[in-house]
Design a protein around this motif. Structure first.
Motif, short mmCIF file in Angstrom:
data_model
loop_
_atom_site.label_atom_id
_atom_site.label_comp_id
_atom_site.label_asym_id
_atom_site.label_seq_id
_atom_site.Cartn_x
_atom_site.Cartn_y
_atom_site.Cartn_z
N GLU A 1 22.68 17.69 1.97
CA GLU A 1 21.56 16.77 1.83
C GLU A 1 21.72 15.87 0.61
N GLN A 2 22.58 16.26 -0.33
CA GLN A 2 22.82 15.46 -1.52
C GLN A 2 23.87 14.38 -1.26
N TRP A 3 24.64 14.53 -0.19
CA TRP A 3 25.70 13.59 0.09
C TRP A 3 25.12 12.27 0.54
N ARG A 4 25.36 11.25 -0.23
CA ARG A 4 24.97 9.89 0.13
C ARG A 4 26.18 9.02 -0.18
N LEU A 5 26.99 8.82 0.81
CA LEU A 5 28.23 8.09 0.59
C LEU A 5 27.99 6.59 0.57
N ALA A 6 28.55 5.95 -0.41
CA ALA A 6 28.55 4.49 -0.46
C ALA A 6 29.92 4.08 0.08
N PHE A 7 29.97 3.81 1.36
CA PHE A 7 31.25 3.57 2.01
C PHE A 7 31.94 2.32 1.48
N ASP A 8 33.24 2.44 1.33
CA ASP A 8 34.11 1.39 0.82
C ASP A 8 34.79 0.72 2.01
N ASP A 9 34.73 -0.59 2.08
CA ASP A 9 35.32 -1.32 3.20
C ASP A 9 36.84 -1.26 3.24
N ARG A 10 37.46 -0.83 2.15
CA ARG A 10 38.92 -0.80 2.09
C ARG A 10 39.53 0.41 2.77
N SER A 11 38.72 1.39 3.15
CA SER A 11 39.23 2.62 3.75
C SER A 11 38.33 3.01 4.92
N PRO A 12 38.94 3.53 6.01
CA PRO A 12 38.11 3.93 7.15
C PRO A 12 37.07 4.99 6.74
N ILE A 13 35.90 4.90 7.32
CA ILE A 13 34.80 5.81 6.97
C ILE A 13 35.20 7.27 7.19
N TYR A 14 35.89 7.57 8.28
CA TYR A 14 36.25 8.96 8.54
C TYR A 14 37.15 9.51 7.43
N ARG A 15 38.03 8.66 6.84
CA ARG A 15 38.90 9.10 5.74
C ARG A 15 38.07 9.37 4.49
N GLN A 16 37.03 8.55 4.27
CA GLN A 16 36.16 8.75 3.12
C GLN A 16 35.36 10.04 3.26
N ILE A 17 34.97 10.37 4.48
CA ILE A 17 34.26 11.62 4.75
C ILE A 17 35.19 12.80 4.48
N ILE A 18 36.42 12.71 4.94
CA ILE A 18 37.40 13.77 4.71
C ILE A 18 37.61 13.96 3.20
N LEU A 19 37.70 12.85 2.47
CA LEU A 19 37.87 12.93 1.02
C LEU A 19 36.69 13.64 0.37
#
Length: 144
Positions: free
Chosen positions: A5-23
């Protein structure tokens, strides 16, 4: 409040969203925020929490399962790996990636490897002395 519930990702356009989630998951595993063998939210639950498409979340889960970070148990859900070697391998991969980015940035500034090493030693010593590396300053003189 649960970790998820604390996860609030500010997605970066330079990397696919699924890769940012994995990170994000990988960093949580390595930090110990997710315990070995801990049940993790379903694909639908996580996609709702992160406000991403379920297909994106499914791809992230598939990749993490393929890489051995998570496993699925039919009828029970998804669980983080219990293999300490996998967590240590993930830590090493993240560390190498971070080091590579750092070295690339420092070289782009014109710093030689010996200079970078010297400055890192100073940075670490000052951080230990001050009790926090975030307060240590970098000493490369302009034009060096």
């Amino acid at each position: 409040m649960l970790l998820w519930e604390q996860w609030r990702l500010a997605f970066d356009d330079r990397s696919p969203i699924y890769r940012q989630i994995i990170l994000q998951f990988s960093q949580a595993f390595v930090r110990g925020d997710i315990s070995p063998g801990e049940r993790i939210p379903s694909i639908r639950e996580m996609s709702a929490l992160l406000k991403v498409n379920t297909n994106t979340m499914q791809r992230a889960y598939q990749e993490m399962e393929r890489d051995g970070l998570i496993s699925s148990k039919r009828g029970t859900g998804y669980f983080s790996t219990e293999e300490k070697e996998m967590i240590e391998k993930t830590r090493r991969i993240l560390a190498l990636d971070s080091q590579s980015r750092f070295m690339g940035e420092m070289r782009a500034l014109g710093c030689a490897d010996t200079e970078i090493l010297k400055e890192l030693e100073i940075f670490i010593k000052e951080g230990v002395k001050n009790g926090n590396n975030a307060n240590a300053g970098f000493h490369v003189a302009a034009g060096s």
